[in-house]
Design a protein around this motif. Sequence first.
Motif: not given
Lengths: 62, 528
Positions: B32-42, B389-392, B397-401, B444-446
């Motif tokens: 799920a973390g890896a998949f959501s990373w792809f979504v966040a980057v896109f 942990i790494v993927t999430m 960080l992609v979402m934050s930056d 994720m939510f901090g």
Amino acid sequence: MELKKPGWRKRNRMRFLKISSALFVLGFPLAHYGGTRDSGSILAISFAIIGLACLLPIIAEK
Amino acid sequence: MPLNILNWTLALSPVLVLLGGILLRGWKTSKAGAFSWFVAVFIAWRFFNCDARLLALANSKGMSLALYVLLIIWSAIFLYNVVEGAGAIKVISGAMQRVSEDGLVQCLLLAWCFSSLLQGIAGFGVPVAVVAPIMVEMGFNPAIAVSACLVGHSWSISFGSMGSSYNSIQLVTGIPGEVIGPCMAMVFSVAIFSTGFAVSHIYAGAKGLKKGLPLVLLVGTVMSFALWFMNRIGIAQLATLMAGAGGCLVLGVWALIHREGQSCPKLGRAVETGETEMVFGRAASPYFAVIFLTLFSQLPGLKKALAPYSIGLDYPAVQTGMGYAVAAIAKYSKIQLFSHPAPILFLSALFGCWVYGRKKGALSRGYGKMMADSARATVQKCVPTTVGIVTMVMMALVMSDSGMTNLIARGVAGLFGKIYPIASPFVGALGTFITGSNTNSNIMFGVLQYDTALLLGESGVLLAAAQSVGGSLGVSISPSTIMMGTSNVGIGGRESEIMGKTIRYCLASIALVGVFVWILAKYRVYGQ
């Protein structure tokens, strides 16, 4: 009665995740170096490596 | 980026993908973390105008953060595997069993205090996996044992595992430990009492509540004070361990005073561990080493002398095409080489191998094998966690930056307004429910909670603390932890029954924490 063999995904799951971890270790310095130097080719390589590292758990996990 | 429903939904979509993947599709965190990373980057690239450089730096920052947390997780699990492999956990648990014959005291001692003490050392479901089977062996109903452990140790997660969740909330929000630590300890006091009462209620309903009242008040006060005090003196990574140990001690003394016509138990009695006999002091020696080394590393002169020895990467300032700016930062996610928990845990594990491997003054042949077995078990357990942990963290960080987190925060602030502090710990619990980890929830939510607090004019420190406390309490309804408990006591398949029990106590505790946070926010006890 013959026992059913576990599928390829289950058999190779840990191997895929270990490769994924190793790719993250490789991609980490490249992403930092490419980003700080603004080097297009290093950035592209880092994305390819991290992308592959993220693809492996998607393939390996149920 | 203008705030409208479309942009807000786009910004939220990586989190929704993560949530949907885990809850609806039953994916593991790493997938799920890896998949959501792809979504966040896109989404960051296509809709938030982020270039490859910003995204690469965000990924690198994510891996820096993940490294800090993973070093703690790997070494904590290694230490636990050394202790477990030597049979010392059996000895430590056996000492707990002999303290009292009273069911309620035993239940509180094991499920509320001892499981929290274990959380201070290992975490990641270990307390439930270890304590619930002991309780069943002692005659507790399996469903009660698992539920009591899940709820009882849920106050101890954030400062547990040598403070991995506590470190993650600091890292993502940038709030120093000496500021957020005491604030978290203050908010946790409500959780300590509520989980104590919950364990009493799980064991014997209203009767248990009435009988357990003085005990919970006494022990809860001791544990709350210990948690706050350890933070106050800057040794937060030992806060759960010391609070749990304090709770065990006070409950033990209480039990000894109230023993009726029974002889005094011998805690130091040797226990057969399979190959040899072991006494409590020897069994617990690696944990004494953790405490000693942590205290030693905090000596003011030594701390000052070792402070310059740190590693961390510098990151330049970047800006999205939409104008969202990220400031430059030096030594991001800095790792102090001598006071980071990982080397302390690792040295203590080596010490444990040496102590357990010694036979009559000489090193036994099992010394090397013990280390190798523990290392193998650690790799097996930690590799999936590492990828998750790494993927999430990279996704966060992609979402934050890219400004996505900031946009979500603006939307949430508009929606809840001044009552947001009540909702804040529920968001933390939701993160833990989704990801199965307080650390992941904080990552994720901090930032979201911190940004929302600032937008509302509330204290960022307080709401970041509420996030972590909510995340901690959410462990009692986390499916992966519940499964760890049920599978270890032989009631696999009854997870929904256990969740049905724990969710009531979990939501009640979070609601109490939410109200407490709202009161603290209303009276401006903590600054921005």
